[in-house]
Scaffold this motif. Structure first.
Motif, short mmCIF file in Angstrom:
data_model
loop_
_atom_site.label_atom_id
_atom_site.label_comp_id
_atom_site.label_asym_id
_atom_site.label_seq_id
_atom_site.Cartn_x
_atom_site.Cartn_y
_atom_site.Cartn_z
N SER A 58 0.83 -1.20 0.00
CA SER A 58 0.00 0.00 0.00
C SER A 58 0.87 1.26 0.00
O SER A 58 1.79 1.40 0.81
CB SER A 58 -0.92 0.02 1.22
N PHE A 59 0.56 2.18 -0.91
CA PHE A 59 1.27 3.46 -0.95
C PHE A 59 0.97 4.25 0.30
O PHE A 59 -0.17 4.29 0.78
CB PHE A 59 0.84 4.26 -2.18
N TRP A 60 2.00 4.89 0.85
CA TRP A 60 1.81 5.71 2.05
C TRP A 60 2.06 7.19 1.74
O TRP A 60 1.19 8.02 1.87
CB TRP A 60 2.75 5.23 3.16
N GLN A 61 3.27 7.51 1.27
CA GLN A 61 3.61 8.91 1.05
C GLN A 61 4.86 9.01 0.17
O GLN A 61 5.59 8.05 -0.03
CB GLN A 61 3.89 9.62 2.37
N PHE A 62 5.08 10.23 -0.36
CA PHE A 62 6.35 10.56 -1.01
C PHE A 62 7.21 11.30 0.00
O PHE A 62 6.70 12.08 0.81
CB PHE A 62 6.12 11.45 -2.23
N ARG A 77 8.35 9.74 -11.96
CA ARG A 77 7.16 10.50 -12.39
C ARG A 77 6.88 11.63 -11.42
O ARG A 77 6.62 12.76 -11.82
CB ARG A 77 5.96 9.56 -12.49
N ARG A 78 6.92 11.32 -10.10
CA ARG A 78 6.69 12.38 -9.10
C ARG A 78 7.82 13.39 -9.12
O ARG A 78 7.59 14.61 -9.02
CB ARG A 78 6.57 11.75 -7.70
N SER A 79 9.06 12.92 -9.28
CA SER A 79 10.21 13.82 -9.28
C SER A 79 10.19 14.77 -10.47
O SER A 79 10.70 15.90 -10.37
CB SER A 79 11.51 13.01 -9.29
N LEU A 85 14.24 15.15 -6.10
CA LEU A 85 14.00 13.72 -6.29
C LEU A 85 13.17 13.21 -5.11
O LEU A 85 13.41 13.56 -3.96
CB LEU A 85 15.32 12.96 -6.37
N TYR A 86 12.17 12.33 -5.42
CA TYR A 86 11.29 11.81 -4.38
C TYR A 86 11.29 10.28 -4.40
O TYR A 86 11.45 9.65 -5.45
CB TYR A 86 9.85 12.31 -4.58
#
Length: 308
Positions: A58-62, A77-79, A85-86
């Protein structure tokens, strides 16, 4: 002056019928379950703070990438949407198991006019509310010696039913010597008026298997302040003994000093084993103690005290 009363055995024992002064535990239990549910609901907004990063799906956070980490952990993609950078963190999904024990011995029947509830009622509400919050956070909760750990939305009801069906715990002011596996946790709710050596044996027994724990000490305001004057009769609820004294006020200082020494000894016991101690007065809201205990549970895991 504060007035005190002692709940009869039927107020702690599930099979007796209603008495003149209190309902039996079985008849009061539905109300206590509802109260525990309300406490747990008030705390639900804080459950997200108990989540932590770890292996899972389960995704939690960046979070920002830290120099030295593996490059494959970067979420490109987020970065790409920022100048940094994330890393995509997943939520820790290993199920925790928490064992509860709630003292229903004679001393828990004490109540004064300064309290919001008798000690036994507050102990049950706190235990059920903490169990409900734990299960809601994806954990399992069980009752020492009464019920195996379960992860169900009806955990409060099931624990209440197990206590109502139990006919043998009224004289036990400390939990049974039931083994708790390594990495599990124990939350023990009591007034802990037993001898420090006896409490130490319980803590050592649980810790010796690799589990950790938390003590929740339930205290009536009168038990802390001893606000009496003139003639009084002191009752030992566990042993059934009574002592008449002529000047209660003169006993107050010695009594308060002894209580302070006892707490200091208990605090040292839990400190040595990395446990926690929460002292909850029954003139304070139950939600206050429940939130404090949840925060302590979370903090102990964050410090890596054997948790998984």
């Amino acid at each position: 002056m504060a007035r005190v009363r002692v709940l009869p055995e039927s107020a702690r024992f599930p099979s007796h019928r209603e008495t003149e002064t209190a309902l039996s535990l079985s008849e009061r239990m539905p109300r206590l379950v509802l109260e525990a549910r309300r406490v747990a609901a008030n705390l639900s907004h804080g459950l997200h703070g108990r989540r932590r990063a770890g292996p899972g799906e389960s995704f939690w956070q960046f979070r920002p990438f830290v120099t030295g980490e593996a490059a494959q952990r970067i979420d490109w993609r987020r970065s790409a949407r920022d100048d940094r950078l994330y890393v995509r963190e997943r939520e820790w999904e290993t199920t925790q198991t928490i064992w509860f024990w709630i003292d229903r011995s004679a001393s828990m029947g004490f109540a004064s006019s300064l309290a919001q509830a008798p000690k036994i009622e507050r102990a049950i509400v706190l235990g059920l509310a903490l169990a409900d919050c734990s299960v809601d956070a994806g954990e399992r909760a069980g009752l020492l010696g009464l019920m195996p750990p379960r992860a169900t939305s009806r955990i409060a009801e099931l624990m209440a039913e197990a206590m109502v069906a139990d006919h043998g715990a009224l004289t036990d002011d400390l939990p049974p010597q039931a083994p708790i596996p390594a990495f599990h946790e124990a939350i023990l709710v009591s007034d802990f008026l037993s001898l420090p050596g006896e409490i130490a044996a319980v803590i050592e027994g649980i810790s010796g298997h690799g589990a950790r724990g938390h003590l929740v000490m339930i205290v009536d305001p009168v038990e802390e302040t001893f606000p009496f004057q003139g003639q009084a009769i002191l009752h030992d609820l566990e042993e059934g003994l009574s002592l008449r004294i002529g000047d209660a006020e003169s006993w107050g200082k010695s009594y308060r000093e002894r209580i302070e020494r006892h707490r200091a000894e208990v605090s040292e016991l839990v400190r040595r084993r990395g446990w926690t101690l929460t002292i909850h007065r029954t003139d304070r809201p139950a939600s206050e103690a429940a939130l404090h205990v949840l925060n302590l549970v979370t903090s102990s895991r964050g410090l890596g005290l054997g948790g998984r």
